[in-house]
Every structure is written in structure tokens, then in C-alpha cells.
Design a protein around this motif. Structure first.
Motif, mmCIF file in Angstrom:
data_model
loop_
_atom_site.group_PDB
_atom_site.id
_atom_site.type_symbol
_atom_site.label_atom_id
_atom_site.label_comp_id
_atom_site.label_asym_id
_atom_site.label_seq_id
_atom_site.Cartn_x
_atom_site.Cartn_y
_atom_site.Cartn_z
ATOM 1 N N GLY A 528 29.158 64.014 119.456
ATOM 2 C CA GLY A 528 30.195 62.995 119.587
ATOM 3 C C GLY A 528 29.720 61.655 119.059
ATOM 4 O O GLY A 528 30.448 60.959 118.348
ATOM 5 N N TYR A 529 28.494 61.284 119.401
ATOM 6 C CA TYR A 529 27.909 60.062 118.861
ATOM 7 C C TYR A 529 27.768 60.158 117.355
ATOM 8 O O TYR A 529 28.074 59.202 116.625
ATOM 9 N N LEU A 530 27.312 61.297 116.857
ATOM 10 C CA LEU A 530 27.143 61.469 115.414
ATOM 11 C C LEU A 530 28.472 61.284 114.694
ATOM 12 O O LEU A 530 28.550 60.563 113.688
ATOM 13 N N ARG A 531 29.511 61.904 115.200
ATOM 14 C CA ARG A 531 30.816 61.853 114.549
ATOM 15 C C ARG A 531 31.426 60.451 114.601
ATOM 16 O O ARG A 531 31.925 59.940 113.587
ATOM 17 N N ASP A 532 31.380 59.817 115.770
ATOM 18 C CA ASP A 532 32.126 58.576 115.973
ATOM 19 C C ASP A 532 31.361 57.317 115.559
ATOM 20 O O ASP A 532 31.967 56.341 115.126
ATOM 21 N N THR A 533 30.050 57.328 115.713
ATOM 22 C CA THR A 533 29.266 56.112 115.491
ATOM 23 C C THR A 533 28.367 56.198 114.273
ATOM 24 O O THR A 533 28.364 55.300 113.423
ATOM 25 N N ALA A 534 27.577 57.253 114.161
ATOM 26 C CA ALA A 534 26.559 57.310 113.120
ATOM 27 C C ALA A 534 27.103 57.710 111.759
ATOM 28 O O ALA A 534 26.703 57.135 110.728
ATOM 29 N N TYR A 535 27.995 58.690 111.711
ATOM 30 C CA TYR A 535 28.367 59.263 110.432
ATOM 31 C C TYR A 535 29.190 58.337 109.536
ATOM 32 O O TYR A 535 28.941 58.304 108.314
ATOM 33 N N PRO A 536 30.137 57.575 110.051
ATOM 34 C CA PRO A 536 30.896 56.696 109.138
ATOM 35 C C PRO A 536 30.016 55.743 108.332
ATOM 36 O O PRO A 536 30.155 55.672 107.096
ATOM 37 N N PRO A 537 29.071 54.997 108.941
ATOM 38 C CA PRO A 537 28.200 54.158 108.101
ATOM 39 C C PRO A 537 27.306 54.971 107.175
ATOM 40 O O PRO A 537 27.050 54.554 106.034
ATOM 41 N N HIS A 583 16.672 58.623 99.034
ATOM 42 C CA HIS A 583 16.420 60.036 99.338
ATOM 43 C C HIS A 583 16.623 60.303 100.829
ATOM 44 O O HIS A 583 17.251 61.310 101.223
ATOM 45 N N ASP A 584 16.095 59.412 101.653
ATOM 46 C CA ASP A 584 16.247 59.554 103.103
ATOM 47 C C ASP A 584 17.720 59.501 103.502
ATOM 48 O O ASP A 584 18.195 60.304 104.310
ATOM 49 N N LEU A 585 18.446 58.531 102.940
ATOM 50 C CA LEU A 585 19.872 58.388 103.241
ATOM 51 C C LEU A 585 20.646 59.648 102.869
ATOM 52 O O LEU A 585 21.429 60.177 103.688
ATOM 53 N N LEU A 586 20.473 60.131 101.658
ATOM 54 C CA LEU A 586 21.238 61.288 101.218
ATOM 55 C C LEU A 586 20.866 62.534 102.022
ATOM 56 O O LEU A 586 21.735 63.352 102.351
ATOM 57 N N SER A 587 19.584 62.676 102.363
ATOM 58 C CA SER A 587 19.163 63.809 103.190
ATOM 59 C C SER A 587 19.787 63.739 104.569
ATOM 60 O O SER A 587 20.302 64.741 105.088
ATOM 61 N N ASN A 588 19.762 62.560 105.172
ATOM 62 C CA ASN A 588 20.365 62.398 106.504
ATOM 63 C C ASN A 588 21.864 62.634 106.464
ATOM 64 O O ASN A 588 22.438 63.270 107.364
ATOM 65 N N THR A 589 22.515 62.101 105.436
ATOM 66 C CA THR A 589 23.965 62.267 105.319
ATOM 67 C C THR A 589 24.323 63.733 105.153
ATOM 68 O O THR A 589 25.286 64.220 105.765
ATOM 69 N N LEU A 590 23.554 64.437 104.337
ATOM 70 C CA LEU A 590 23.827 65.863 104.139
ATOM 71 C C LEU A 590 23.627 66.643 105.428
ATOM 72 O O LEU A 590 24.456 67.505 105.773
ATOM 73 N N ALA A 592 23.945 65.495 108.502
ATOM 74 C CA ALA A 592 25.039 65.141 109.402
ATOM 75 C C ALA A 592 26.345 65.789 108.962
ATOM 76 O O ALA A 592 27.129 66.270 109.792
ATOM 77 N N ALA A 593 26.602 65.810 107.655
ATOM 78 C CA ALA A 593 27.833 66.420 107.149
ATOM 79 C C ALA A 593 27.884 67.908 107.476
ATOM 80 O O ALA A 593 28.950 68.452 107.793
ATOM 81 N N ARG A 594 26.747 68.569 107.402
ATOM 82 C CA ARG A 594 26.701 69.995 107.744
ATOM 83 C C ARG A 594 26.980 70.204 109.224
ATOM 84 O O ARG A 594 27.729 71.114 109.595
ATOM 85 N N VAL A 595 26.395 69.385 110.079
ATOM 86 C CA VAL A 595 26.620 69.511 111.519
ATOM 87 C C VAL A 595 28.093 69.323 111.844
ATOM 88 O O VAL A 595 28.675 70.057 112.665
ATOM 89 N N LEU A 596 28.722 68.339 111.192
ATOM 90 C CA LEU A 596 30.115 68.012 111.492
ATOM 91 C C LEU A 596 31.110 68.825 110.679
ATOM 92 O O LEU A 596 32.317 68.733 110.911
ATOM 93 N N ASP A 599 33.741 67.561 104.500
ATOM 94 C CA ASP A 599 34.246 68.003 103.206
ATOM 95 C C ASP A 599 33.177 68.705 102.362
ATOM 96 O O ASP A 599 32.184 68.091 101.961
ATOM 97 N N PRO A 600 33.348 69.993 102.039
ATOM 98 C CA PRO A 600 32.353 70.711 101.224
ATOM 99 C C PRO A 600 32.127 70.072 99.853
ATOM 100 O O PRO A 600 31.001 70.090 99.342
ATOM 101 N N ASP A 601 33.186 69.522 99.254
ATOM 102 C CA ASP A 601 33.017 68.892 97.945
ATOM 103 C C ASP A 601 32.100 67.681 98.038
ATOM 104 O O ASP A 601 31.272 67.437 97.148
ATOM 105 N N PHE A 602 32.253 66.898 99.098
ATOM 106 C CA PHE A 602 31.375 65.751 99.290
ATOM 107 C C PHE A 602 29.937 66.224 99.490
ATOM 108 O O PHE A 602 28.999 65.679 98.891
ATOM 109 N N ARG A 603 29.747 67.254 100.277
ATOM 110 C CA ARG A 603 28.396 67.779 100.504
ATOM 111 C C ARG A 603 27.777 68.263 99.191
ATOM 112 O O ARG A 603 26.589 68.031 98.930
ATOM 113 N N ASP A 604 28.567 68.920 98.375
ATOM 114 C CA ASP A 604 28.045 69.387 97.089
ATOM 115 C C ASP A 604 27.608 68.219 96.217
ATOM 116 O O ASP A 604 26.578 68.282 95.527
#
Length: 838
Positions: A528-537, A583-590, A592-596, A599-604
Motif C-alpha cells: 500500500g505504501y509502495l503504490r500510494d507514496t513511493a511509486y508515483p515519484p 541505474h539505481d532508479l531504473l532498477s528500483n522502478t522496474l 516496484a512496477a513488477r510488484v504492482l 503497465d507492461p509496455d512501461f516495464r519493457d
């Protein structure tokens, strides 16, 4: 990566008697919360003469005060964290640091010059991309609270004691006057009540008296100070931006008389005891674009009225319980106990650092106190070795960092700035702002590892509030979606640039800021924290870089251009730190995107960019990890920044034992163990991540000896909070690591800490860990798990015979050894696993 080296570069028992009336003092008495024999306490035998070096800090996140303990006039210098000049309404004008007019081609011109010649001089870069800063503002002191004691109440004070209890968050002062009357004062900052509270008492009825007055800086604001009904009201506006502010202070006396003065003072005479409560606020709100909220008067009045109705006994009990709920989660014992009769400044002065030989037979010091090394063990025996005193001071420094984070960052306030919540200057160093090229991030490194995640809420909210102005900067300066912030920012959403050549350009800052949001999820596994707070930024920062990465014509990799290794060298393409952060940002974003399940296109798209991204890891001609994409490093360079090791810490690209770890160690060795306070703190973490506990400890020792003030505040110089908190995080890294998806027990234990224990550290994966060791080796580990799943464990404890018991169910737990040598334990949520050496 920190403020520059020069300021010019950038525009114990409480007082009183038993509860009740008379000397009761409403319950803030000698029977109030006391520090135990082994509790962490800062103690001094003389008043503070200097704000930065000697005064003692208290705070509740939004309000802070420095307690001097002076006689005959007590001084409390206090702050409210939203009192800032600058921003919307500033007389100098304000535009968030964005270019006042479009600069078509400016960014591409910088890239063209770098492509053509390989680098760009910082002055050229500033001329192309920077601009003078307007209306940036600075953090302001609110004022000073003065308690003028009558001559008969102080005389020639003897048996003086000043202390700050870290478990109680209570500052106390005690002295005896020449009549034999002992006077006591106590001060605390309550987060639940939102007020500062103070009390004065004496051991002889009718002996408490004072005149209380409040002063504020005179040249930067319009202020009125009035007194009525024992309440002092300070109300005014800042000249620069019209920001409204107000403080109210209510005085209550037990016995004696209380009088209001026409000059805004309140006097108490002949009382058995007296106490006061102070609340303050401003018209600031963290809402873009105007950053203004309601008049603070109603909420300040309400806070004072509620506190007065409750009385100091309830306020103190609530405050202590609230503070201990956080502070008591972690205990650290490094084999020494703080001597109750040795002032902290003397312990610091006598600190030897390493495993020093015993200084036995040491008599009293020159000031008449016992020898600095007199340490009492748990069995009552007295050890007189310097090493034991050093261990006690190191453990105190660890807990002091946790105390300072609690005091300067609580929900509902701005995050800790360069000086936490404390500031006595209208022109503080570097505006006492938020430097986002390491200092703000470093302040929160210990938040999760040392079990203080609640203190990160202001940080999370602050980062979220930067999105709105950061989107505008991304669009206007870069022509890009997403959001960005540069080298430093303020509470008014400054996300653009200024024109100091070596410290103005750092668009990777937004990516680095999001790292701590993702890490909070890794510690808690709260989706819930990941989705609402961490993932948008995270996602918006990744979108920005997906649009800004450029193809390096020399090798076809994606690089950041222009890129700058903070405060060092020239502008180039693909500096190590810039590449590692992205590199750290893109790895973390990927992740988080997998957990949540985003969008598969964004992940790709993120995955493809990662595949092409230069990781910022290259080994140079003398075995170093290169700071730049080209081999430009000088082995004689001693620059305080070691930016190119971001991948080692706080990143997670580099693993101990790898060739990159060896290269990082070579770079660290060449840079040396010197540096400013925050620089040493980062190096503690670096060496801990390399599993070199002795080198990490050497950096800690250097910081205590050379970058720590008598009140244990870290100095850059001047005082900066990040050094304290970075060192606390570094000690935690020496004892426990979990950034590579496995829990490492005592990964960097130094020889100086052969015996000890720690309780309550946090590991990623929602695990709380206790450890005990002797002879330099762990003999017990307790893991309390919040989620069901497989844990990967490493450490010396697991390399010999051991047993694992699931204490919740009293049964033996099964483990197995993985192919890579890690011990695998299938854990269940809500259970405890006790690992013991056989």
C-alpha cells in the motif's frame, strides 16, 4: 554533494518534589523519569557558552530549542521549522529557480561541446545553464526565551550539573546557590502536544523566582510582544515575504506571585515552583504554488490552552512514552558503560579511538573529576582502560544520532534540514536548507535500519510535494515529462538552478531522493505504501530519464549528458555517479512496477533502457573505480567527495569480493580517511559495505576526534546534522546489512568491539534483528519476522555449528545451505527465530 567548504560559496531527574501542590510542580519532579545506570546521557559540569559547540538540543520535529543552562540568566534559543524567508511573495522575486525565459538550444549546446571536446568547464556550464538565484530565502531563528533569575537564586553556583537524557528527551539543569538552596530546571519538546515545556523548582519552598522574556531578531521582521494573564504573545511578519508567525508562552506559578509587565515580560516571585508551555507556528503550507495556509493564531492558542489544562505531569508522561516508543526499540552495548561522574566533553577530549592499551592507575583529572577511563561493568567492577571509555562514547554517539533524528523529524513537520530543526542565525550557513546531492538523503539513512521509519514521513511528504514544481522545471528546462530537482531546494519548491559553477547542476537528485522511498518499501514490504507514496515519484523520475538519456557515439551506450561529479572536476558525459544513480532508479522502478503489476509496455521500456545504460562501473589504470567515463582519476587526489562510489553505498550494484569492490577499495584508500564530518560519515558506510570493520571504525574514530563538537554535534564545519546521522547509519551497517536480498550478521565487526550486543536493528524484508557476540564472533541472533517467506542469511555465526529454534512455537526450525553458501530459512510472519552457536 554537500554544502561547499566555505560559507561564502553559497548565497536526568526533573526538578521539584512529589506530585501535588507546593513543591510538586505539577509532577515534573525528582520522581519523574530518571535515566538508568546504563542509559545514554550527555553530562556537563558547566553552562554552555556557545550555541553551536555546547548548547543541548531538544525538539519535537516542528519546534526545536537549544538549552544553555546558564546562570544567572537561562537561555533557550528556539525555532519553528517553517519560518523561512524567500519563496512566493519575496521582495527579491521568486521563480523556483527556473529560467525566466526560454533558452532554446542551451542544453543541446552543452551536450555538443562535451561531445566535441570531451568535457566542459564548470564556469562555461554555469553560463549556459545557470542563473542567479532570486528569492531563495533561508531558515530563520524564531527567537530566544530568557529566564532572568534573581541574585539570591544563583549567587555563586556550585555542584552544577547540566544533562540531556536521550531516553527521556529531557534536558535538565541543577545547581546550588550560596544559601545552600538547590535549584533545578527541566525542559522538553512534546511531539503529541506540539509544545515546548519548562519547569523551575527548588528544594526550599518559596525559593523559585524569575522574569521571563522573549526576544526576536530585530532587523528582518515586524513584531509585537505583549503579556496578559501570564501569557506572552509574540506575533509578526517577515519583511522579506510577509510570512505571518506567532508564538504564545503561558507561565504558571505554584505559590508566590506572578505579574505581567508592560514590556511583554512575566515575572514570578516567591514561588515553590513554576512552569511554562510554548507553542509556535507560521502561515506556511506545503502547497504549490503559493505555499501559504491559515493564520497560525487559532492552532497556537489551542495548543497552549490544551497543554495548560493537562498540566506538566501528564505532558511529561505522554512525551516520555511517545519518545521511548521510538527510541527504546534499539539498544547498543559495545562493552563500555558511561561513567556518571565524567562530563561528556571530557570523554570526547580523552577519546583514544582504537583498541588502546589500558590506562590503569589513572587518578583524578585536573578538574577534580575521576579519570576519564573509570567505567563500571555490569558486575560492579571498575575497569580503568581507555578502550572501555571509548566504546561507551561510540555507543552514545550512535544513540545520539537516533535521538537527533527523532527530535528533528516527526510526522506533520518539514523534514530535517542541514541543521535539523536548530538554527540561531538569520543568515545560516547554506541557508540551513535541503541539499539534495547527499545531505538530505544522508540524514535519513538511519531511519529504517535503526527502527525509526516514522521519522521518514516528513521526508516522504517533502519529496511528494516537490513533484508539482519539479514537473514544471522538467518541462521548461529540459522539454521533458516527469519531474526533476537539482542541487538544493527549500520549502517553497525550488527545483531549478542557480549559478555557482561547482554546485548548481544535479538533475539526478530527484532519482536519488526516490531511492529512500523504495528502500522504505523494501524494509516494510507494505505494498500500500509502495503504490500510494513511493511509486508515483519513482515512476515520474524514471520517465524523465527515459527521455533525457543520450546515446554515446563512442560506444552506443546510454549516458547522462551533461553530467557532473559533485563539486569536483569538469562537466562530461556519463560520470560514474550520474550513471549509477540512474541505474539505481531504473532498477528500483522496474522492481516496484513488477510488484504492482504496472503497465507492461512501461516495464519493457525501462528494461530496454537498463540493458543499454552504461552502469558507471569502470576500472582505471591504477586499479581504481573511475569517477569519470574516461580514466581521469589522480591517485594523489584527496577530495572530500567520493561520489563515484554511489554504487557501493547507498546503491547496491557492488558486492563485497567482486572486482568492483576491489576497485572501490582502491579509490577509497587513495582518497584517505580525512574530510569533513559528513564525508567521514559516508566513508564509514563505504568501508562497512566492503566488510572492512577496522577501516570503518578508524573513520568513526576520526570523526569523533576531529569533526565532533563538545555537545557531540557533528561539524562540517560548521555544524551539520548529516554527519551525526550518517555515522549512526554507518555503525548499523557494520553490524547488519541486507541490501543484497540477504541478511548479513556482523558483516564488518571491528577488532575494537570484541564483546557486545545490539537489539532491534531492522533488515529489509520486514525483519527485526538482535545480535550478541563475544571474542569477535556472534553467538546469538534473534530474528523477528513480519512476513512469511524465505530468508537468506550469512555471517560467522552460521559458518560453524549452530541451532535454530522457532521460539514462538518452541520447535526447531529447519535450514539448508544454498548453492552460493547462504543459509536459507523459511520464516513465518509473526514468529521469532533464535540462532545460537553450539
Amino acid at each position: 554533494m554537500s554544502p561547499g567548504a566555505h560559507r561564502s560559496q553559497e548565497p536526568p531527574s526533573a526538578p521539584g518534589g512529589p506530585p501535588g501542590h507546593g513543591t510538586s510542580g505539577h509532577g515534573m519532579s525528582g520522581s519523574g523519569p530518571r535515566e538508568g545506570a546504563g542509559d545514554p546521557v550527555l553530562r556537563y559540569d558547566r553552562p554552555a557558552a556557545d550555541w553551536e559547540r555546547e548548547a543541548l538540543p531538544i525538539g519535537n520535529g516542528a519546534l526545536g530549542a537549544m538549552v544553555f543552562g546558564t546562570v544567572p540568566t537561562e537561555r533557550l534559543q528556539f525555532n519553528e521549522k517553517t519560518l523561512w524567508t524567500g519563496g512566493p511573495g519575496s521582495a527579491a522575486g521568486y521563480d523556483h529557480g527556473n529560467w525566466p525565459a526560454p533558452r532554446p538550444g542551451a542544453l543541446e549546446e552543452a551536450r555538443r561541446r562535451i561531445d566535441a571536446s570531451g568535457s566542459l568547464d564548470p564556469e562555461e556550464a554555469a553560463a549556459l545553464l545557470g542563473r542567479p538565484r532570486r528569492g531563495y530565502g533561508a531558515y530563520q531563528p524564531f527567537g530566544d526565551l530568557w529566564l532572568d533569575l534573581p541574585p539570591e537564586a544563583h549567587g555563586a553556583p556550585v555542584r552544577y550539573r547540566r544533562a540531556l537524557g536521550l531516553r527521556t528527551a529531557l534536558a535538565t539543569v541543577r545547581h546550588t546557590d550560596d544559601r545552600g538552596v538547590t535549584h533545578r530546571r527541566a525542559f522538553f519538546a512534546s511531539h503529541p502536544a506540539g509544545v515546548l515545556v519548562g519547569r523551575l523548582g527548588a528544594d526550599r519552598p518559596g525559593s523559585t523566582g524569575f522574569t521571563l522574556r522573549v526576544t526576536t531578531p530585530e532587523d528582518d521582521r515586524d513584531v509585537t510582544v505583549t503579556a496578559a494573564g501570564g501569557r506572552i504573545t509574540v506575533r509578526g511578519t517577515l519583511h522579506d515575504n510577509g510570512l505571518l508567525f506567532e508564538a504564545q508562552l503561558q507561565v504558571i506559578a505554584d505559590g508566590g506571585t506572578r505579574r505581567d509587565g508592560d514590556d511583554g515580560r512575566v515575572s514570578v516571585e516567591g514561588a515553590d515552583s513554576a512552569w511554562f508551555v510554548l507553542a509556535a507556528g507560521t502561515g506556511y503550507a506545503d502547497i504549490h504554488p503559493h505555499y501559504r495556509g491559515d493564520d497560525p493564531h487559532p492552532r497556537v492558542t489551542t495548543a497552549v490552552d490544551r497543554a495548560v489544562r493537562r498540566g506538566p505531569r501528564d505532558l511529561l508522561a505522554e512525551h516520555t512514552a511517545d519518545h521511548r516508543r521510538l527510541f527504546d526499540r534499539v539498544r547498543l552495548d559495545l562493552g563500555g558503560r558511561l561513567p556518571a561522574d565524567i562530563p561528556t566533553d571530557r570523554l570526547l577530549r580523552d577519546y583514544a579511538g582504537g583498541t588502546a592499551a589500558a590506562r590503569t592507575g589513572q587518578g583524578p583529572g585536573a578538574d577534580g573529576t575521576a579519570g576519564a577511563a573509570g567505567i563500571t561493568d555490569a558486575d560492579g567492577a571498575v575497569r580503568s582502560d581507555a578502550a572501555a571509555a571509548d566504546r561507551a562514547l561510540e555507543a552514545l554517539a550512535f544513540q545520539y544520532g537516533r535521538y537527533l533524528l527523532i527530535a528533528s523529524s516527526r510526522p506533520g513537520s518539514l523534514p530535517a534540514n542541514l541543521q535539523g530543526v536548530w538554527n540561531d542565525s538569520t543568515a545560516p550557513p547554506w541557508a540551513a536548507d535541503y541539499h539534495t546531492n547527499i545531505n538530505l538523503q544522508m540524514a535519513y539513512w538511519p531511519a529504517h535500519s535503526t527502527h525509526l521509519s516514522e521519522t521518514a514521513e516528513p521526508y516522504d511528504r517533502f519529496v511528494t510535494a516537490l513533484l508539482a514544481p519539479g514537473r514544471i522545471t522538467a518541462r521548461e528546462m529540459f522539454g521533458s515529462p516527469g519531474w526533476v530537482v537539482h542541487n538544493e531546494t527549500n520549502p517553497y519548491g525550488f527545483t531549478g538552478v542557480h549559478d555557482w559553477p561547482t554546485a548548481f547542476w544535479f538533475p539526478e537528485a530527484a532519482a536519488w531522493l526516490t531511492q529512500l522511498l523504495h528502500d522504505r518499501y523494501r524494509y516494510s514490504l507494505d505494498t500500500g505504501y509502495l503504490r500510494d507514496t513511493a511509486y508515483p515519484p519513482l515512476k515520474e523520475a524514471a520517465v524523465f530519464w527515459l527521455h533525457q538519456l543520450r546515446t554515446d557515439p563512442s560506444d552506443g551506450t546510454l549516458v547522462v549528458s551533461p553530467a557532473y561529479s559533485p563539486e569536483h572536476g569538469r562537466f562530461t558525459a556519463g560520470t560514474a555517479m550520474a550513471q549509477q544513480i540512474v541505474h539505481d532508479l531504473l532498477s528500483n522502478t522496474l522492481e516496484a512496477a513488477r510488484v504492482l503489476g504496472d503497465d507492461p509496455d512501461f516495464r519493457d521500456g525501462v528494461r530496454r533502457a537498463l540493458d543499454r545504460l552504461g552502469p558507471g562501473l569502470r576500472t582505471g589504470s591504477w586499479g581504481q573505480l573511475q569517477e569519470w567515463k574516461e580514466d581521469l582519476d589522480d591517485p594523489e587526489d584527496r577530495h572530500r567527495h567520493v561520489s563515484h562510489l554511489f554504487a557501493l553505498h547507498p546503491g547496491r550494484q557492488i558486492s563485497p569480493g567482486s572486482r568492483w569492490a576491489a576497485a572501490a577499495g582502491t579509490s577509497l584508500g587513495a582518497r584517505g580517511d580525512g574530510g569533513t564530518g559528513w564525508s567521514r560519515a559516508w566513508k564509514i558506510n563505504f568501508w562497512a559495505r566492503l566488510h572492512d570493520g577496522d577501516r570503518a571504525h578508524a573513520l568513526l574514530a576520526g570523526q569523533l576526534r576531529e569533526s565532533t563538537l563538545p555537545n557531540l554535534l557533528d561539524t562540517h564545519p560548521p555544524f551539520q546534522l548529516d554527519g551525526n546521522l550518517g555515522a549512526t547509519a554507518g555503525i548499523a551497517e557494520m553490524l547488519l546489512q541486507s541490501h543484497h536480498g540477504e541478511i548479513e550478521l556482523l558483516p564488518a565487526l571491528p577488532a575494537a568491539w570484541p564483546e557486545g550486543s545490539v537489539h532491534g536493528l531492522r533488515a529489509r524484508g520486514d525483519v527485526t534483528v538482535d545480535l550478541a557476540w563475544s571474542g569477535g564472533r556472534a553467538h546469538t541472533a534473534v530474528l523477528a519476522t513480519g512476513h512469511t517467506g524465505k530468508l537468506r542469511l550469512r555471517g560467522g555465526l552460521l559458518e560453524g555449528p549452530y541451532a535454530v529454534e522457532e521460539s514462538t512455537g518452541g520447535r526447531t526450525a529447519e535450514t539448508r545451505k544454498g548453492d552460493d553458501g547462504a543459509i536459507l530459512l523459511r520464516a513465518r510472519a509473526g514468529h521469532r527465530y533464535v540462532i545460537t552457536a553450539r
